[in-house]
Design a protein around this motif. Structure first.
Motif, PDB file in Angstrom:
ATOM      1  N   GLU A  50      56.417  15.848  62.647  1.00  0.00           N
ATOM      2  CA  GLU A  50      55.786  16.462  63.818  1.00  0.00           C
ATOM      3  C   GLU A  50      56.567  17.677  64.307  1.00  0.00           C
ATOM      4  N   ARG A  51      57.872  17.591  64.311  1.00  0.00           N
ATOM      5  CA  ARG A  51      58.723  18.695  64.785  1.00  0.00           C
ATOM      6  C   ARG A  51      58.846  19.820  63.775  1.00  0.00           C
ATOM      7  N   GLY A  52      58.440  19.583  62.538  1.00  0.00           N
ATOM      8  CA  GLY A  52      58.582  20.589  61.502  1.00  0.00           C
ATOM      9  C   GLY A  52      59.959  20.601  60.866  1.00  0.00           C
ATOM     10  N   ASP A  53      60.739  19.542  61.111  1.00  0.00           N
ATOM     11  CA  ASP A  53      62.063  19.428  60.502  1.00  0.00           C
ATOM     12  C   ASP A  53      61.967  18.965  59.052  1.00  0.00           C
ATOM     13  N   TYR A  54      60.859  18.353  58.705  1.00  0.00           N
ATOM     14  CA  TYR A  54      60.644  17.803  57.364  1.00  0.00           C
ATOM     15  C   TYR A  54      59.193  18.061  56.982  1.00  0.00           C
ATOM     16  N   GLN A  97      61.104   7.555  62.389  1.00  0.00           N
ATOM     17  CA  GLN A  97      61.876   8.793  62.427  1.00  0.00           C
ATOM     18  C   GLN A  97      61.250   9.856  61.522  1.00  0.00           C
ATOM     19  N   SER A  98      60.676   9.439  60.422  1.00  0.00           N
ATOM     20  CA  SER A  98      60.018  10.391  59.517  1.00  0.00           C
ATOM     21  C   SER A  98      58.818  11.044  60.188  1.00  0.00           C
ATOM     22  N   VAL A  99      58.052  10.270  60.922  1.00  0.00           N
ATOM     23  CA  VAL A  99      56.901  10.824  61.637  1.00  0.00           C
ATOM     24  C   VAL A  99      57.384  11.874  62.644  1.00  0.00           C
ATOM     25  N   ILE A 113      55.370  25.144  57.509  1.00  0.00           N
ATOM     26  CA  ILE A 113      54.103  24.413  57.504  1.00  0.00           C
ATOM     27  C   ILE A 113      53.964  23.801  58.888  1.00  0.00           C
ATOM     28  N   HIS A 114      52.932  24.196  59.589  1.00  0.00           N
ATOM     29  CA  HIS A 114      52.679  23.709  60.941  1.00  0.00           C
ATOM     30  C   HIS A 114      51.704  22.533  60.869  1.00  0.00           C
ATOM     31  N   ASN A 115      51.746  21.688  61.878  1.00  0.00           N
ATOM     32  CA  ASN A 115      50.836  20.545  61.873  1.00  0.00           C
ATOM     33  C   ASN A 115      50.372  20.200  63.285  1.00  0.00           C
ATOM     34  N   ARG A 116      49.310  19.443  63.341  1.00  0.00           N
ATOM     35  CA  ARG A 116      48.721  18.965  64.598  1.00  0.00           C
ATOM     36  C   ARG A 116      48.858  17.456  64.738  1.00  0.00           C
TER      37      ARG A 116
END
Length: 83
Positions: free
Chosen positions: A42-46, A36-38, A9-12
């Motif tokens: 953003e990185r796509g780790d979560y 840290q969650s943000v 899932i990608h995000n902007r």
């Protein structure tokens, strides 16, 4: 392509924060998570829950499909200058 890449899932979020001059800390405060969650989102780790994704979209006043996608977003320059 790996199974993880197919499910990505990608995000902007970083782009949207930057254009609104919003820090990660400010977004975190507004969506009630830690900084840290943000960064992880953003990185796509979560990947955020549906509830959290909706809260993020509400902050930016955008529909989900403008913030999140199953396919990578094209660079804004390609969208603006294509033709």
């Amino acid at each position: 392509m790996s199974a993880r890449q197919r499910r990505a899932i990608h995000n902007r979020i970083a782009v949207l924060r930057t254009e609104r001059r919003m820090s990660r800390a400010e977004l975190a405060r507004r969506i009630d998570v830690n900084v840290q969650s943000v960064g992880s989102i953003e990185r796509g780790d979560y990947y955020p829950s549906l509830d959290l994704a909706m809260r993020i979209c509400e902050v930016f006043d955008l529909p989900v499909e403008a913030v999140f996608s199953r396919t990578e977003f094209a660079p804004l320059s390609a969208q603006v200058y294509r033709g």
